[in-house]
Scaffold this active site. Structure first.
Site, PDB file in Angstrom:
ATOM      1  N   ASP A  70      20.860  82.000  26.429  1.00  0.00           N
ATOM      2  CA  ASP A  70      20.396  82.297  25.072  1.00  0.00           C
ATOM      3  C   ASP A  70      19.074  83.056  25.051  1.00  0.00           C
ATOM      4  O   ASP A  70      18.400  83.193  26.082  1.00  0.00           O
ATOM      5  CB  ASP A  70      20.278  80.993  24.255  1.00  0.00           C
ATOM      6  CG  ASP A  70      19.705  79.821  25.070  1.00  0.00           C
ATOM      7  OD1 ASP A  70      19.037  80.075  26.085  1.00  0.00           O
ATOM      8  OD2 ASP A  70      19.934  78.668  24.681  1.00  0.00           O
ATOM      9  N   ASN A 139      18.784  66.624  20.283  1.00  0.00           N
ATOM     10  CA  ASN A 139      19.845  66.475  19.269  1.00  0.00           C
ATOM     11  C   ASN A 139      21.231  66.714  19.870  1.00  0.00           C
ATOM     12  O   ASN A 139      22.210  66.832  19.151  1.00  0.00           O
ATOM     13  CB  ASN A 139      19.597  67.432  18.088  1.00  0.00           C
ATOM     14  CG  ASN A 139      19.672  68.898  18.487  1.00  0.00           C
ATOM     15  OD1 ASN A 139      19.894  69.219  19.656  1.00  0.00           O
ATOM     16  ND2 ASN A 139      19.486  69.795  17.539  1.00  0.00           N
ATOM     17  N   HIS A 141      22.167  69.368  21.663  1.00  0.00           N
ATOM     18  CA  HIS A 141      22.621  70.763  21.795  1.00  0.00           C
ATOM     19  C   HIS A 141      22.694  71.194  23.260  1.00  0.00           C
ATOM     20  O   HIS A 141      21.993  70.657  24.113  1.00  0.00           O
ATOM     21  CB  HIS A 141      21.779  71.731  20.947  1.00  0.00           C
ATOM     22  CG  HIS A 141      20.409  72.050  21.453  1.00  0.00           C
ATOM     23  ND1 HIS A 141      19.382  72.452  20.632  1.00  0.00           N
ATOM     24  CD2 HIS A 141      19.873  72.054  22.701  1.00  0.00           C
ATOM     25  CE1 HIS A 141      18.299  72.690  21.346  1.00  0.00           C
ATOM     26  NE2 HIS A 141      18.575  72.451  22.598  1.00  0.00           N
ATOM     27  N   GLU A 146      23.875  74.108  18.129  1.00  0.00           N
ATOM     28  CA  GLU A 146      23.302  72.959  17.438  1.00  0.00           C
ATOM     29  C   GLU A 146      24.424  72.051  16.923  1.00  0.00           C
ATOM     30  O   GLU A 146      25.594  72.467  16.864  1.00  0.00           O
ATOM     31  CB  GLU A 146      22.428  73.451  16.273  1.00  0.00           C
ATOM     32  CG  GLU A 146      21.287  74.384  16.681  1.00  0.00           C
ATOM     33  CD  GLU A 146      20.125  73.671  17.389  1.00  0.00           C
ATOM     34  OE1 GLU A 146      20.313  72.574  17.950  1.00  0.00           O
ATOM     35  OE2 GLU A 146      19.011  74.226  17.393  1.00  0.00           O
TER      36      GLU A 146
HETATM   37  C1  F6R Z   1      17.530  76.845  26.875  1.00  0.00           C
HETATM   38  C2  F6R Z   1      18.628  76.122  26.243  1.00  0.00           C
HETATM   39  C3  F6R Z   1      18.398  74.806  25.588  1.00  0.00           C
HETATM   40  C4  F6R Z   1      17.574  73.846  26.446  1.00  0.00           C
HETATM   41  C5  F6R Z   1      17.343  72.524  25.699  1.00  0.00           C
HETATM   42  C6  F6R Z   1      16.451  71.591  26.484  1.00  0.00           C
HETATM   43  O1  F6R Z   1      17.975  78.030  27.478  1.00  0.00           O
HETATM   44  O2  F6R Z   1      19.710  76.615  26.224  1.00  0.00           O
HETATM   45  O3  F6R Z   1      19.639  74.203  25.289  1.00  0.00           O
HETATM   46  O4  F6R Z   1      18.239  73.600  27.646  1.00  0.00           O
HETATM   47  O5  F6R Z   1      16.753  72.787  24.461  1.00  0.00           O
HETATM   48  O6  F6R Z   1      15.180  72.173  26.595  1.00  0.00           O
HETATM   49  P1  F6R Z   1      14.053  71.554  27.502  1.00  0.00           P
HETATM   50  O7  F6R Z   1      14.501  71.673  28.907  1.00  0.00           O
HETATM   51  O8  F6R Z   1      12.820  72.383  27.224  1.00  0.00           O
HETATM   52  O9  F6R Z   1      13.889  70.132  27.082  1.00  0.00           O
END
Ligand code: F6R
Length: 246
Positions: A70, A139, A141, A146
């Site tokens: 992403d 959450n 995701h 989301e």
């Molecule tokens: C980032 C992504 C997100 C993160 C998730 C956890 O490329 O796709 O899904 O993996 O938000 O983020 P962290 O590791 O910062 O807790």
């Protein structure tokens, strides 16, 4: 669950080392492999370990292809908060990946919808992702899919949940500066990877991990779709695995 492989390791450093070893083993086994990669706090240690392993082993990366999950809409490689900047500073500038083979959605594209189509086409041309690494949001995701995301979703522009914006505000000067939209691989793209590796560390991830793997498969918990993946490995440190049962 199609194939449940949950590894609980001691701490964040162990999680990082084990994940990096899985990645390098795939690269050594298949020098023209396709990798899917995440950004964020969780994979930072993994990229550190991977960088060291790749450089120490002088591993040939000339044919390895990478696709990031992403990118924020509106941010480009020069923006310190962009995932482009993250990948360049954490991995690409420190290793021998070929720039032509590393792919991240272009957050600065004049037409973000058209950019999604282009990214989808590139993914298709590359063939299946051999190993896709994902983190998990509190959450539930994965990527920026989301809660409520369609399991059949593909690369698209999404609105970020407020919980996600608030958590990611730690990387920005203020909440206002956190982009409201992102381009993400969809849940179907993630499920099409041959192998998925989910990494999670810390207490804050424990409830999401439990909802994803102990609860029902539900679009309200996007990561729960991974219960249906044929080749899923979860690497969680003790803190993140704290609420898991079974
Ligand atoms: C980032 C992504 C997100 C993160 C998730 C956890 O490329 O796709 O899904 O993996 O938000 O983020 P962290 O590791 O910062 O807790």
């Amino acid at each position: 669950m199609a194939y449940r492989n949950i590894m609980v390791v001691g701490d964040y450093n162990d999680m990082s080392a084990v994940a990096a070893k899985i990645i390098i083993d795939i690269i050594l086994e298949k020098p023209d492999c396709v990798l899917g990669l995440p950004t964020g706090k969780t994979p930072a240690g993994m990229y550190g370990c991977l960088t060291q392993l790749l450089n120490d082993g002088k591993v040939d990366l000339s044919r390895v292809c990478t696709y990031n999950l992403d990118e924020y809409v509106g941010l480009g490689p020069d923006d310190k908060e962009s995932f482009h900047y993250y990948m360049n500073s954490m991995l690409f500038s420190r290793t021998a990946f070929s720039a032509a083979n590393t792919h991240i959605p272009n957050g600065l594209a004049a037409d973000p919808e058209a950019e999604c189509g282009k990214y989808e086409d590139k993914l298709k041309r590359s063939g299946k992702i051999d190993l896709l690494v994902v983190g998990i949001g509190i959450n539930g995701h994965i990527g920026f899919n989301e809660p409520g995301s369609d399991f059949k979703s593909r690369v698209r522009v999404v609105e970020l949940a407020e919980t996600t914006r608030k958590i990611n505000a730690r990387y920005f000067k203020s909440l206002e500066q956190v982009p409201r939209r992102a381009i993400t691989m969809g849940l179907q793209n993630i499920m099409e990877a041959k192998r998925v590796l989910l990494i999670a560390g810390g207490n804050e991830k424990a409830p999401a991990l439990a909802r994803a793997f102990n609860g029902p498969v539900s679009e309200q918990v996007p990561a729960s779709v991974l219960q249906r993946h044929d080749d899923l490995t979860v690497i969680a440190d003790r803190k993140a695995a704290g609420d898991l049962s079974g």
